[in-house]
Enzyme design. Structure first.
Site, PDB file in Angstrom:
ATOM      1  N   LYS A   1      -2.151   5.625 -11.134  1.00 36.13           N
ATOM      2  CA  LYS A   1      -1.371   5.483 -12.361  1.00 36.13           C
ATOM      3  C   LYS A   1      -0.850   4.065 -12.449  1.00 36.13           C
ATOM      4  O   LYS A   1       0.346   3.818 -12.381  1.00 36.13           O
ATOM      5  CB  LYS A   1      -0.200   6.458 -12.374  1.00 36.13           C
ATOM      6  CG  LYS A   1      -0.591   7.916 -12.302  1.00 36.13           C
ATOM      7  CD  LYS A   1       0.663   8.771 -12.334  1.00 36.13           C
ATOM      8  CE  LYS A   1       0.442  10.086 -11.625  1.00 36.13           C
ATOM      9  NZ  LYS A   1       1.704  10.697 -11.227  1.00 36.13           N
TER      10      LYS A   1
ATOM     11  N   ARG B   1       6.169  -3.894  -2.128  1.00 32.58           N
ATOM     12  CA  ARG B   1       5.105  -3.388  -1.242  1.00 32.58           C
ATOM     13  C   ARG B   1       4.205  -2.517  -2.103  1.00 32.58           C
ATOM     14  O   ARG B   1       4.700  -1.659  -2.837  1.00 32.58           O
ATOM     15  CB  ARG B   1       5.731  -2.572  -0.111  1.00 32.58           C
ATOM     16  CG  ARG B   1       4.778  -1.612   0.609  1.00 32.58           C
ATOM     17  CD  ARG B   1       3.768  -2.317   1.485  1.00 32.58           C
ATOM     18  NE  ARG B   1       4.376  -3.017   2.576  1.00 32.58           N
ATOM     19  CZ  ARG B   1       4.326  -2.614   3.872  1.00 32.58           C
ATOM     20  NH1 ARG B   1       3.692  -1.523   4.188  1.00 32.58           N
ATOM     21  NH2 ARG B   1       4.909  -3.337   4.804  1.00 32.58           N
TER      22      ARG B   1
ATOM     23  N   HIS C   1       0.778 -10.264   3.953  1.00 34.61           N
ATOM     24  CA  HIS C   1       2.109  -9.804   4.331  1.00 34.61           C
ATOM     25  C   HIS C   1       2.830 -11.030   4.904  1.00 34.61           C
ATOM     26  O   HIS C   1       3.030 -11.140   6.106  1.00 34.61           O
ATOM     27  CB  HIS C   1       1.973  -8.699   5.374  1.00 34.61           C
ATOM     28  CG  HIS C   1       3.234  -7.907   5.611  1.00 34.61           C
ATOM     29  ND1 HIS C   1       4.441  -8.223   5.038  1.00 34.61           N
ATOM     30  CD2 HIS C   1       3.456  -6.811   6.372  1.00 34.61           C
ATOM     31  CE1 HIS C   1       5.356  -7.355   5.431  1.00 34.61           C
ATOM     32  NE2 HIS C   1       4.785  -6.486   6.240  1.00 34.61           N
TER      33      HIS C   1
ATOM     34  N   ARG D   1      10.097   0.756   7.956  1.00 33.48           N
ATOM     35  CA  ARG D   1      10.473  -0.393   8.784  1.00 33.48           C
ATOM     36  C   ARG D   1      10.691  -1.640   7.950  1.00 33.48           C
ATOM     37  O   ARG D   1      11.716  -2.318   8.055  1.00 33.48           O
ATOM     38  CB  ARG D   1       9.382  -0.668   9.820  1.00 33.48           C
ATOM     39  CG  ARG D   1       8.994   0.542  10.627  1.00 33.48           C
ATOM     40  CD  ARG D   1       7.602   0.361  11.211  1.00 33.48           C
ATOM     41  NE  ARG D   1       7.574  -0.672  12.225  1.00 33.48           N
ATOM     42  CZ  ARG D   1       7.663  -0.447  13.529  1.00 33.48           C
ATOM     43  NH1 ARG D   1       7.776   0.778  13.978  1.00 33.48           N
ATOM     44  NH2 ARG D   1       7.633  -1.439  14.385  1.00 33.48           N
ATOM     45  N   THR D   2       9.704  -1.946   7.107  1.00 34.37           N
ATOM     46  CA  THR D   2       9.805  -3.171   6.314  1.00 34.37           C
ATOM     47  C   THR D   2      10.939  -3.068   5.296  1.00 34.37           C
ATOM     48  O   THR D   2      11.682  -4.021   5.071  1.00 34.37           O
ATOM     49  CB  THR D   2       8.465  -3.449   5.609  1.00 34.37           C
ATOM     50  OG1 THR D   2       7.439  -3.482   6.591  1.00 34.37           O
ATOM     51  CG2 THR D   2       8.489  -4.778   4.883  1.00 34.37           C
TER      52      THR D   2
END
Lengths: 319, 430
Positions: A83, A105, A135, A55-56
């Protein structure tokens, strides 16, 4: 001039209102047959997603494309915390490709901050959600939606009462919203079981309550946060006893919606757990702005990219 | 033992009036004024403070296993540069120092390096796994003569196992050094739990997770009549429990790191993992309580918890980074800034907390001795008037993860002697 948007706290009231006003102008574009502006032609925006969020990502992609930017989607799934080095290597790769803005993100709180301050890249960094931290563009689109519904799409949100309900502890949406809504003059109350409020929440610029019913009749906005069902099955007994009990105490159903003032709206950042924190009846009601929030997300993200990349009218302090 | 003879001229022993010290045959043979020896090398120590060689109860030398971060050679060289003449090498190597074979290997590597004495710490449990006692007796009887046992990095969280360990080491005068961290309260913990952890969205490491274990352990130690040492105490609440335990006359000692005496959790706002450490940096109130406790003796010793990490393990996002920071080469300077320049300790107090008491806790007989004739010639000369800006790339350690990079600190080690032999002279490694 600011180069990055890492936290809602980076925005002053005037910065925030500028973003919302700009988004309002850009939203008009959506009504035109050709939904594209040439503003960012030749600039490259990279969507760097270390965590799944279709969505984002789609929202940022649409925003950048409507401003004619070149968009590269870089999904670095599996290169998460285990990692960590790959954050740096990925950043160096993007730098080599000449990214003007990196929309990131990440599951680790502070990862966008590291990208912006470590000297790995020169472009602007936009935080599209980091761990349980922030956010900021979600908060901006939420404020934009509230402004449209409650103040005719102008000015700030002075005096509006916003109740945010649910898993505040793990919510980056709640953190950014508290900061931004406070900046815009709204009065925020967080409602959650005590196990889902972070230590130190008493120092945040908001009120808190454990009693949802007691807050509803004075709310202009109720924002329901997603509550993951897994949260109750953890070692240590979980954060609440059962989904059923959570819904009874903190879910928004038709009865509770009836306690809201006539003009009040219901928001949710998505994705929803229907039947858990919000009933289908509420989610699909005319008070619900959930679909509108998605539409507004594109306009707000266009505004953010536009202001960060198109010259001197920057937003916020230099981070 | 050194065959060279040194006359240290005009040093101020423990900050007192200037005196000369003669170092010959590995011992201090005379202290007084106007001293000389024919053929002796003269060290002009005017303005310098002489302290007994520092003893670190808590050093990670990383060998065997992580020689990319530190080796016994580089770690002990860093120790000497910091004024240490003995270090206790923590057991969380790979393989773990849980057998006589591994502790003897580390001990021998220390002897070969020759920069300072290395006293290996033995693991309490096999593989640091917290399930079965390691062969503590075999390590005690080995050439390394282990007396300090610790699962540091992990807490001996099982109460029965901790009780057994405390009882068992009584047979050879050992001590269990506990890394106090209730594991269930600190799953995935990233920083001090408080106002900032909530804002930064980093999982909290609550002080109560340390305090609850210390409270349990002092009660256990009293119950079985054994000796407990608490590693890297970080909170004001821990200090209160230790003060209470000591008031009961229980055999409990504790250490604090230099970084917990100077730095606070505010530094996490940078998300720079160089400030990520376990236990985490805490609040200014905790720092004040720790300083006060070190001054009044509630906390017995400063121990560095020198924790070298490779660049790769720190050059990443906070959650992915390793815990720990360097300490050996800055410890004395940090103590000078936090304790001496604040008037909380004089140089005699520094000697007590950084040499005398740690040597006593670790049962190291030839260290932490008074600066007088007959003592082994283990000493450090420090220039308290010097100021230096910390450059990570100028450090002797193989790693660079110092939290003081770019910071100006007071004091500089000019010389370190190990049994009469200089390991550092003119501020340079010999």
């Amino acid at each position: 001039m600011n180069r990055h948007l890492l936290s809602a706290a980076d925005l002053s009231r005037d910065d925030a209102v500028l973003v919302l006003d700009t988004a309002e102008e850009l939203a008009r574009l959506a009504d035109r047959p050709i939904k594209k502006l040439p503003t960012l032609r030749g600039r490259t925006v990279v969507n760097l997603f270390f965590e799944d969020s279709t969505r984002t990502r789609i929202s940022f992609e649409a925003a950048a494309k409507r401003l004619s930017a070149d968009v590269i989607n870089f999904s670095a799934k599996g290169s998460s915390v285990s990692k960590g080095e790959s954050l740096k290597d990925t950043a160096l790769t993007l730098e080599a490709m000449g990214a003007d803005a990196v929309v990131v993100r990440h599951s680790a709180s502070g990862a966008p901050h590291r990208l912006a301050t470590s000297g790995w890249i020169r472009g602007s960094v936009v935080n599209a959600g980091d761990g349980t931290h922030e956010h900021p563009t979600q908060a901006l689109l939420d404020a934009f939606t509230m402004r449209r519904r409650l103040t005719g799409g102008e000015g700030d949100l002075a005096g509006k009462r916003v109740t945010i309900v649910g898993d505040v502890l793990h919510s980056r949406v709640a953190r950014s919203n508290v900061l931004l809504l406070h900046t815009l003059g709204a009065e925020v109350t967080l409602v959650a079981p005590p196990t889902l409020l972070p230590v130190g929440v008493d120092t945040w610029p908001c009120a808190t309550s454990y009693d949802l019913d007691g807050e509803l009749d004075k709310s202009d906005v109720v924002m329901m946060l997603r509550v993951q069902r897994e949260r109750m099955n953890l070692d240590g007994g979980g954060f609440f006893p059962s989904a059923r009990e959570y819904s009874r105490r903190y879910g928004l159903d038709g009865r509770r919606m009836g306690l809201l003032p006539e003009h009040a709206i219901v928001m949710h950042p998505g994705p929803m757990n229907r039947g858990m924190e919000i009933s289908a009846e509420v989610a699909d009601s005319p008070r619900s702005t959930i679909v509108e929030q998605v539409t507004n997300g594109v306009s707000v993200r266009m505004a953010v990219l536009y202001l960060l990349l198109s010259g001197s009218d920057g937003i916020g302090e230099d981070a | 033992m050194s065959t060279r003879t040194f006359v240290v001229k005009g040093a101020r022993p423990l900050g007192a009036d200037p005196a000369d010290l003669v170092l010959e045959d590995g011992a201090i043979t005379e202290v007084g004024t106007g001293l000389s020896r024919s053929g002796a090398e003269v060290v002009d120590a005017g303005g310098l403070v002489a302290l007994p060689g520092l003893v670190d109860l808590h050093t990670h030398l990383r060998e065997p296993g992580r020689e990319d971060a530190e080796t016994v050679q580089t770690g002990t060289a860093a120790a000497a540069m910091g004024g240490f003449s003995a270090v206790h090498a923590m057991a969380n190597t790979d393989p773990v120092a849980d057998t006589a074979g591994v502790v003897e290997q580390v001990w021998r590597l220390g002897r070969e390096a020759g920069h300072c004495d290395v006293h290996p710490v033995g693991a309490v449990t096999v593989g640091l796994a917290g399930r079965a006692l390691a062969e503590l007796g075999a390590m005690a009887e080995s050439a390394a003569r282990v007396r300090v046992f610790s699962d540091d990095g992990n807490c001996v969280s099982d109460a029965v196992l901790m009780r057994r360990a405390l009882e068992y080491v009584k047979a050879f005068g050992g001590v269990v050094a506990q890394h106090a961290q209730e594991p269930r309260l600190t799953v995935d913990a990233q920083m001090n739990e408080g106002e900032l952890s909530g804002v930064l969205g980093l999982a909290g490491w609550p002080a109560v997770a340390e305090e609850a274990v210390i409270a349990r352990d002092v009660l256990l130690a009293a119950h079985v009549g054994s000796r407990l040492h608490v590693c890297h105490v970080s909170s004001a609440g821990s200090v209160e429990i230790l003060r209470w335990a000591k008031s009961k006359g229980w055999n409990v000692t504790a250490e604090v790191t230099p970084h917990h005496l100077l730095l606070t959790d505010e530094l996490a706002t940078s998300y720079d993992p160089v400030f990520k450490v376990n236990p985490p940096l805490r609040t200014a109130e905790d720092v004040a309580a720790l300083r006060e406790a070190l001054a009044d003796g509630t906390i017995d010793a400063v121990a560095t918890d020198h924790a070298p990490h490779s660049h790769e393990d720190k050059d990443c996002e906070w959650a992915a980074a390793a815990f720990g920071m360097l300490g050996l080469e800055t410890a004395l300077s940090v103590v000078q800034e936090a304790m001496v320049e604040t008037g909380l300790l004089d140089w005699a107090g520094v000697a007590d907390r950084m040499s005398v008491r740690p040597a006593r806790i670790g049962l190291v007989e030839d260290q932490g001795r008074p600066l007088q004739a007959g003592s082994p010639a283990n000493l450090v000369l420090v220039d308290p008037a010097a100021r230096r800006r910390i450059d990570p790339f100028a450090l002797t350690s193989r790693s660079r993860n110092t939290p003081y990079a770019g910071r100006e600190l007071p004091g500089a080690v000019v010389a370190t002697f190990l049994r009469g032999r200089p390991t550092v002279l003119d501020g340079k490694l010999v």
